[in-house]
Scaffold this active site. Sequence first.
Site, PDB file in Angstrom:
ATOM      1  N   ASP A  89     -13.539   4.064  -7.127  1.00  0.00           N
ATOM      2  CA  ASP A  89     -14.495   2.985  -7.305  1.00  0.00           C
ATOM      3  C   ASP A  89     -15.902   3.568  -7.256  1.00  0.00           C
ATOM      4  O   ASP A  89     -16.149   4.597  -6.632  1.00  0.00           O
ATOM      5  CB  ASP A  89     -14.283   1.926  -6.218  1.00  0.00           C
ATOM      6  CG  ASP A  89     -14.956   0.617  -6.545  1.00  0.00           C
ATOM      7  OD1 ASP A  89     -15.566   0.514  -7.624  1.00  0.00           O
ATOM      8  OD2 ASP A  89     -14.873  -0.303  -5.718  1.00  0.00           O
ATOM      9  N   ASP A 274      -5.865  -3.653  -7.285  1.00  0.00           N
ATOM     10  CA  ASP A 274      -5.985  -2.993  -5.982  1.00  0.00           C
ATOM     11  C   ASP A 274      -6.436  -4.032  -4.978  1.00  0.00           C
ATOM     12  O   ASP A 274      -7.064  -5.034  -5.345  1.00  0.00           O
ATOM     13  CB  ASP A 274      -7.014  -1.847  -6.029  1.00  0.00           C
ATOM     14  CG  ASP A 274      -8.441  -2.385  -5.901  1.00  0.00           C
ATOM     15  OD1 ASP A 274      -8.991  -2.348  -4.786  1.00  0.00           O
ATOM     16  OD2 ASP A 274      -9.010  -2.857  -6.905  1.00  0.00           O
ATOM     17  N   CYS A 312      14.202  -6.516   0.793  1.00  0.00           N
ATOM     18  CA  CYS A 312      13.408  -5.289   0.697  1.00  0.00           C
ATOM     19  C   CYS A 312      14.261  -4.078   1.086  1.00  0.00           C
ATOM     20  O   CYS A 312      15.056  -4.140   2.026  1.00  0.00           O
ATOM     21  CB  CYS A 312      12.179  -5.385   1.601  1.00  0.00           C
ATOM     22  SG  CYS A 312      11.118  -3.934   1.566  1.00  0.00           S
ATOM     23  N   CYS A 314      12.757  -0.941   1.680  1.00  0.00           N
ATOM     24  CA  CYS A 314      11.838   0.095   2.151  1.00  0.00           C
ATOM     25  C   CYS A 314      12.387   0.758   3.420  1.00  0.00           C
ATOM     26  O   CYS A 314      13.345   0.276   4.047  1.00  0.00           O
ATOM     27  CB  CYS A 314      10.449  -0.488   2.411  1.00  0.00           C
ATOM     28  SG  CYS A 314      10.293  -1.458   3.940  1.00  0.00           S
ATOM     29  N   CYS A 317      12.481  -1.630   6.498  1.00  0.00           N
ATOM     30  CA  CYS A 317      13.537  -2.649   6.482  1.00  0.00           C
ATOM     31  C   CYS A 317      14.930  -2.040   6.586  1.00  0.00           C
ATOM     32  O   CYS A 317      15.851  -2.685   7.093  1.00  0.00           O
ATOM     33  CB  CYS A 317      13.417  -3.494   5.213  1.00  0.00           C
ATOM     34  SG  CYS A 317      11.993  -4.617   5.248  1.00  0.00           S
ATOM     35  N   HIS A 343       6.046  -1.327   4.775  1.00  0.00           N
ATOM     36  CA  HIS A 343       6.732  -2.503   4.230  1.00  0.00           C
ATOM     37  C   HIS A 343       5.826  -3.306   3.310  1.00  0.00           C
ATOM     38  O   HIS A 343       6.235  -3.683   2.190  1.00  0.00           O
ATOM     39  CB  HIS A 343       7.246  -3.424   5.337  1.00  0.00           C
ATOM     40  CG  HIS A 343       7.658  -4.751   4.775  1.00  0.00           C
ATOM     41  ND1 HIS A 343       8.831  -4.923   4.068  1.00  0.00           N
ATOM     42  CD2 HIS A 343       6.997  -5.943   4.711  1.00  0.00           C
ATOM     43  CE1 HIS A 343       8.895  -6.162   3.629  1.00  0.00           C
ATOM     44  NE2 HIS A 343       7.794  -6.804   3.999  1.00  0.00           N
TER      45      HIS A 343
END
Length: 377
Positions: A89, A274, A312, A314, A317, A343
């Site tokens: 940015d 983002d 999920c 991930c 999880c 997560h």
Amino acid sequence: MEFNLQKTDGNARAGILKLAHGEVQTPIFMPVGTQASVKALDFSDLLRLNAPIILANTYHLYLRPSDEVIAALGGLHSFSKFPRNFLTDSGGFQAFSLNSNVKYHADGIVFKSHIDGSQHFFSPQKVLDIQYNLNSDIMMILDDLVGLPASKERILESINRTTKWAQEAITYHNFKKQNALENGIALTNNIFAIVQGGTDKEFREASARDLTSLGEFDGYAIGGLAVGEPNAEMYATLDFTTPLLPHDKPRYLMGVGTPQDIIEAIARGVDMFDCVMPTRNARNGTIFTHFGKLAIKSPRFKLDTQPLDSKCHCYTCQNHSRAYLHHLFRAGEISYFRLASIHNLAFYLDLVRDAREAILKGEFAKFYKDSLESMSA
């Protein structure tokens, strides 16, 4: 840079963005790594999450450790060891958020460092020079961001200033590319222009028209939203703005937002996103799931052996329960920040991947309806 649009479903788009450090399948969410680091995570976590691109910040890295230091250490990729793509940015948002320390001029922005009070000047050229040192894959040009509501006079000033700076930025970037080419070097940095205009259709149209007439930017961002306006106005502004942007260039909605906002924006033709929300909210105890948000500090999770989100897959999880995350948060354990951030980022990244898959299958309308209904349940 190449952007190949593979499929559209309504206004929703699926594409492939080819950058120097790998392909990015769109729609994509970019985790925010302001200081060349996503808070609480290391880059093995990001690789496990299969994040193809992250965002770092020009203003913050210029102040600390400095772009010269990062350049001496080989640029962002060598410095951080994240092997995939970086978008940086420009600092326009920091000028907006630190407005008590900022003065705008025709040629750029004068600001005082939030670290030590020292004074600095960002011109369109200076901002690009910093980003060349960082060697980011996508560089945002300097813009004038306005919070909402704002007067028409202030918004007009913003789009005129943003257009002027964009002209200076693309002229300078083209000069740098030509100079590099003459010296046998191919610059791999790409620049995106930023459309401003608040929620005013006339101003958005003027900003988009002016920016697209300046030359071949590599992509176009939509800035100045999620800065105080109601969601309905943001969506209406996207409805109007995205068709004004080139069909064959990536479209990036800056700093947005909630999972629902992202789905709504994908439906309106946005490709890139983002936001600090998934990691910031994780640290503050808010967990995003396919079934809405969880406040993990709630006593109701004290004995809950379920994963944070049954849909999920991930690391968090697969290995830990709600009860364990509840305990870590209540105990103030640092490990909570990492596990919760993994997560929430996995949820966001899976959300855009699922949207992409639905677009490719021609099933986005069903995905849109089902996702919004599920998360609002």
